[in-house]
Design an enzyme around this catalytic site. Structure first.
Site, PDB file in Angstrom:
ATOM      1  N   HIS A 264       0.872  -1.129   0.179  1.00 59.83           N
ATOM      2  CA  HIS A 264       0.014  -0.005  -0.027  1.00 59.83           C
ATOM      3  C   HIS A 264       0.920   0.939  -0.165  1.00 59.83           C
ATOM      4  CE1 HIS A 264      -3.240   2.803   1.018  1.00 59.83           C
ATOM      5  NE2 HIS A 264      -3.943   1.916   0.624  1.00 59.83           N
ATOM      6  N   ASP A 318      -7.923  -5.369   0.416  1.00 60.50           N
ATOM      7  CA  ASP A 318      -8.340  -6.333  -0.783  1.00 60.50           C
ATOM      8  C   ASP A 318      -7.965  -7.743  -0.650  1.00 60.50           C
ATOM      9  OD1 ASP A 318      -9.668  -4.393  -2.201  1.00 60.50           O
ATOM     10  OD2 ASP A 318      -7.784  -3.632  -3.080  1.00 60.50           O
TER      11      ASP A 318
HETATM   12  N1  ACO Z   1       3.821  -7.872  -4.174  1.00 54.57           N
HETATM   13  C1  ACO Z   1       5.331  -7.787  -4.553  1.00 54.57           C
HETATM   14  N2  ACO Z   1       5.972  -6.780  -4.379  1.00 54.57           N
HETATM   15  C2  ACO Z   1       5.357  -5.481  -4.403  1.00 54.57           C
HETATM   16  C3  ACO Z   1       4.180  -5.725  -4.093  1.00 54.57           C
HETATM   17  C4  ACO Z   1       3.110  -6.458  -4.086  1.00 54.57           C
HETATM   18  N3  ACO Z   1       1.830  -6.597  -3.995  1.00 54.57           N
HETATM   19  N4  ACO Z   1       3.667  -4.189  -4.126  1.00 54.57           N
HETATM   20  C5  ACO Z   1       4.844  -3.412  -4.116  1.00 54.57           C
HETATM   21  N5  ACO Z   1       5.621  -4.394  -4.559  1.00 54.57           N
HETATM   22  C6  ACO Z   1       7.132  -4.160  -4.447  1.00 54.57           C
HETATM   23  C7  ACO Z   1       7.435  -3.713  -6.067  1.00 54.57           C
HETATM   24  O1  ACO Z   1       7.898  -4.498  -6.815  1.00 54.57           O
HETATM   25  C8  ACO Z   1       8.502  -2.739  -5.880  1.00 54.57           C
HETATM   26  O2  ACO Z   1       9.616  -3.374  -5.633  1.00 54.57           O
HETATM   27  P1  ACO Z   1      11.106  -2.870  -6.240  1.00 54.57           P
HETATM   28  O3  ACO Z   1      11.468  -1.577  -5.632  1.00 54.57           O
HETATM   29  O4  ACO Z   1      12.131  -4.005  -6.034  1.00 54.57           O
HETATM   30  O5  ACO Z   1      10.976  -2.430  -7.859  1.00 54.57           O
HETATM   31  C9  ACO Z   1       8.594  -2.324  -4.451  1.00 54.57           C
HETATM   32  O6  ACO Z   1       7.645  -3.042  -3.751  1.00 54.57           O
HETATM   33  C10 ACO Z   1       7.892  -0.829  -4.268  1.00 54.57           C
HETATM   34  O7  ACO Z   1       6.527  -0.908  -5.159  1.00 54.57           O
HETATM   35  P2  ACO Z   1       5.805   0.356  -5.901  1.00 54.57           P
HETATM   36  O8  ACO Z   1       4.875  -0.059  -6.912  1.00 54.57           O
HETATM   37  O9  ACO Z   1       6.820   1.543  -6.055  1.00 54.57           O
HETATM   38  O10 ACO Z   1       5.039   0.746  -4.382  1.00 54.57           O
HETATM   39  P3  ACO Z   1       3.826   1.502  -4.294  1.00 54.57           P
HETATM   40  O11 ACO Z   1       3.660   2.211  -3.004  1.00 54.57           O
HETATM   41  O12 ACO Z   1       3.767   2.806  -5.599  1.00 54.57           O
HETATM   42  O13 ACO Z   1       2.527   0.683  -4.569  1.00 54.57           O
HETATM   43  C11 ACO Z   1       0.660  -0.632  -4.612  1.00 54.57           C
HETATM   44  C12 ACO Z   1       1.377   0.407  -3.948  1.00 54.57           C
HETATM   45  C13 ACO Z   1       0.344   0.015  -6.260  1.00 54.57           C
HETATM   46  C14 ACO Z   1      -0.653  -0.917  -3.952  1.00 54.57           C
HETATM   47  C15 ACO Z   1       1.398  -1.892  -4.723  1.00 54.57           C
HETATM   48  O14 ACO Z   1       1.573  -2.197  -3.567  1.00 54.57           O
HETATM   49  C16 ACO Z   1       0.760  -2.888  -5.512  1.00 54.57           C
HETATM   50  O15 ACO Z   1       1.030  -3.019  -6.891  1.00 54.57           O
HETATM   51  N6  ACO Z   1       0.012  -3.847  -4.915  1.00 54.57           N
HETATM   52  C17 ACO Z   1      -0.748  -4.927  -5.409  1.00 54.57           C
HETATM   53  C18 ACO Z   1      -2.019  -4.437  -5.993  1.00 54.57           C
HETATM   54  C19 ACO Z   1      -2.952  -4.111  -4.718  1.00 54.57           C
HETATM   55  O16 ACO Z   1      -3.102  -4.968  -3.752  1.00 54.57           O
HETATM   56  N7  ACO Z   1      -3.634  -2.779  -4.859  1.00 54.57           N
HETATM   57  C20 ACO Z   1      -4.659  -2.614  -3.826  1.00 54.57           C
HETATM   58  C21 ACO Z   1      -4.048  -1.384  -2.899  1.00 54.57           C
HETATM   59  S1  ACO Z   1      -5.356  -1.069  -1.781  1.00 54.57           S
HETATM   60  C22 ACO Z   1      -6.645   0.008  -2.609  1.00 54.57           C
HETATM   61  O17 ACO Z   1      -6.365   0.547  -3.539  1.00 54.57           O
HETATM   62  C23 ACO Z   1      -7.958  -0.132  -2.311  1.00 54.57           C
END
Ligand code: ACO
Length: 387
Positions: A264, A318
């Site tokens: 998140h 989620d």
């Molecule tokens: N699984 C594995 N790795 C992850 C995940 C995940 N769910 N989420 C982030 N990471 C990793 C990324 O690959 C990245 O790794 P790196 O630095 O080695 O490249 C690092 O964590 C940072 O990721 P970002 O995308 O920059 O983090 P951000 O804070 O922007 O992302 C987000 C937040 C979009 C929610 C992300 O965690 C994600 O895609 N999660 C899965 C989708 C999800 O569950 N969304 C629902 C969010 S809650 C809502 O909207 C109601």
């Protein structure tokens, strides 16, 4: 003011504050979430979706008379305009319900009794109308595509029970109704996320509430935002059984894919909504005979936390919401529309708050292209002409 040399890019607007707000506070390090100062745990335990919607929109917990008037207004909007219902019957059955919802909310503006009045009260009424009618639109389309007639809303039922009633054709028992209501409370609001910001950008042009919520639904649709619940459930179902969870999580991470329902932008610890939904998912699993799916989810969660918590990635709302909705008999592609029908309350609250002190949203892009390129007539443009 900053000169071009000191431009700071805020990709994804991380940590950029775009407004003052008294609607919602998130303490992402300590897993805390407050609506208008009230903890989400308290509200989920003791309140109702309608009361929470009032709280979000007006800013205080309603007295009985205020509450009854508010509920009456919402219920007057349960039935969609006939034209919208007729249109739902013309749609391809494979249309994604989120696309249907986005178009339907936009369509509501065509039948608006407030006309062109752009005042706060007119927009509030539009917002309440959207909150009242959205469950009927979603449930009606769900039934139409199954080849059965939509069920008319019952005017004496609250929104959560009514939704399940219209979807199933029979009234839910008290347990299902209460879980649905809690799930709606937990999805009702979440500060300045992507969809709420979309609503505000649209409203800031002095467009109108329907346009703003249409933009919110469009933004919520994506798998990085509201679409994650659907993706999380599909993933857990694809894992199949608890014993296969660790290997599946390893495979997913080795392929550089994300575990949906994890991570998140704000929570760097457990999402408090997850903590409320998880036991509800378990109780539903026990009652509905879907405990294996719950146990699989728990095993996936355990494996993912072991591997991801060092990166501050924990389950978000989620991860278990899909299991809850699934156990309530809601089809998987309706999860995000159900999220939207709850979040309507937060979107309306934010739009009204922003409009009360409106400023057109107009950020900047840092230009990295060319300048003064010579215009070349079409016939004289070769592959390698440089501008
Ligand atoms: N699984 C594995 N790795 C992850 C995940 C995940 N769910 N989420 C982030 N990471 C990793 C990324 O690959 C990245 O790794 P790196 O630095 O080695 O490249 C690092 O964590 C940072 O990721 P970002 O995308 O920059 O983090 P951000 O804070 O922007 O992302 C987000 C937040 C979009 C929610 C992300 O965690 C994600 O895609 N999660 C899965 C989708 C999800 O569950 N969304 C629902 C969010 S809650 C809502 O909207 C109601």
């Amino acid at each position: 003011m900053s000169s071009e040399n000191t431009v700071v890019l805020h990709k994804g607007l991380d940590n950029v504050y775009v407004a003052e707000s008294s609607i919602c506070y998130i303490d992402g390090e300590n897993s805390k979430l407050f609506y208008r100062g009230y903890s989400v745990e308290d509200l989920a335990q003791r309140s109702t979706f309608e009361e929470v919607a009032f709280l979000l929109i007006y800013g205080w917990l309603p007295k009985r008379e205020e509450f009854e008037g508010f509920v009456r207004t919402l219920r007057e909007s349960y039935t969609p305009p006939q034209e919208v219902l007729a249109w739902l019957k013309t749609l391809p059955s494979q249309a994604h319900p989120m696309d249907v919802l986005r178009t339907a909310i936009s369509m509501l503006s065509l039948y608006d009794r407030q006309g062109v009045d752009g005042g706060l009260e007119a927009n509030r009424l539009r917002g309440l109308r959207v909150i009242g009618v959205t469950p009927t639109i979603i449930a009606s389309f769900a039934r139409i595509r199954r080849g059965v007639n939509p069920v008319e809303p019952k005017m004496d039922l609250p929104i959560a029970s009514n939704f399940l009633y219209m979807l199933r054709g029979t009234e839910p028992d008290a347990f299902d109704a209460s879980v649905m209501d809690k799930a709606m409370i937990l999805h009702a609001e979440h500060e300045m996320n992507a969809s709420t910001f979309s609503c505000i950008v649209t409203a800031s042009t002095l467009s109108d509430m329907y346009s703003a919520i249409t933009a919110g639904v469009a933004t919520l649709k994506g798998p990085l935002h509201g679409g994650a619940n659907e993706a999380a459930l599909k993933y857990i179902q694809s894992v199949g059984s608890p014993e296969k969870a660790a290997e599946a999580v390893d495979r997913t991470l080795a392929a550089k894919q994300r575990i949906m329902g994890f991570g998140h932008r704000v929570y760097k610890n457990y999402d408090p909504r997850y903590m409320i939904l998880k036991p509800l998912a378990k109780q539903l699993g026990e009652r509905k005979g879907t405990l294996n799916l719950y146990l699989t989810a728990e095993a996936v969660e355990r494996a993912a936390v072991e591997r991801l918590s060092q990166h501050k990635l924990f389950p978000n709302v989620d991860f278990y919401s899909g299991l809850v909705f699934n156990a309530l008999g809601i089809e998987t592609d309706l999860f995000t529309p159900v999220f939207a029908m709850s979040r309507n309350a937060g979107w309306v609250a934010h739009v009204l708050e922003y409009l009360a002190d409106n400023r057109l949203v107009r950020p900047k892009a840092y230009y990295t292209g060319k300048l003064n390129s010579p215009y070349v007539e079409m016939d004289r443009r070769g592959d390698k002409v440089e501008g």
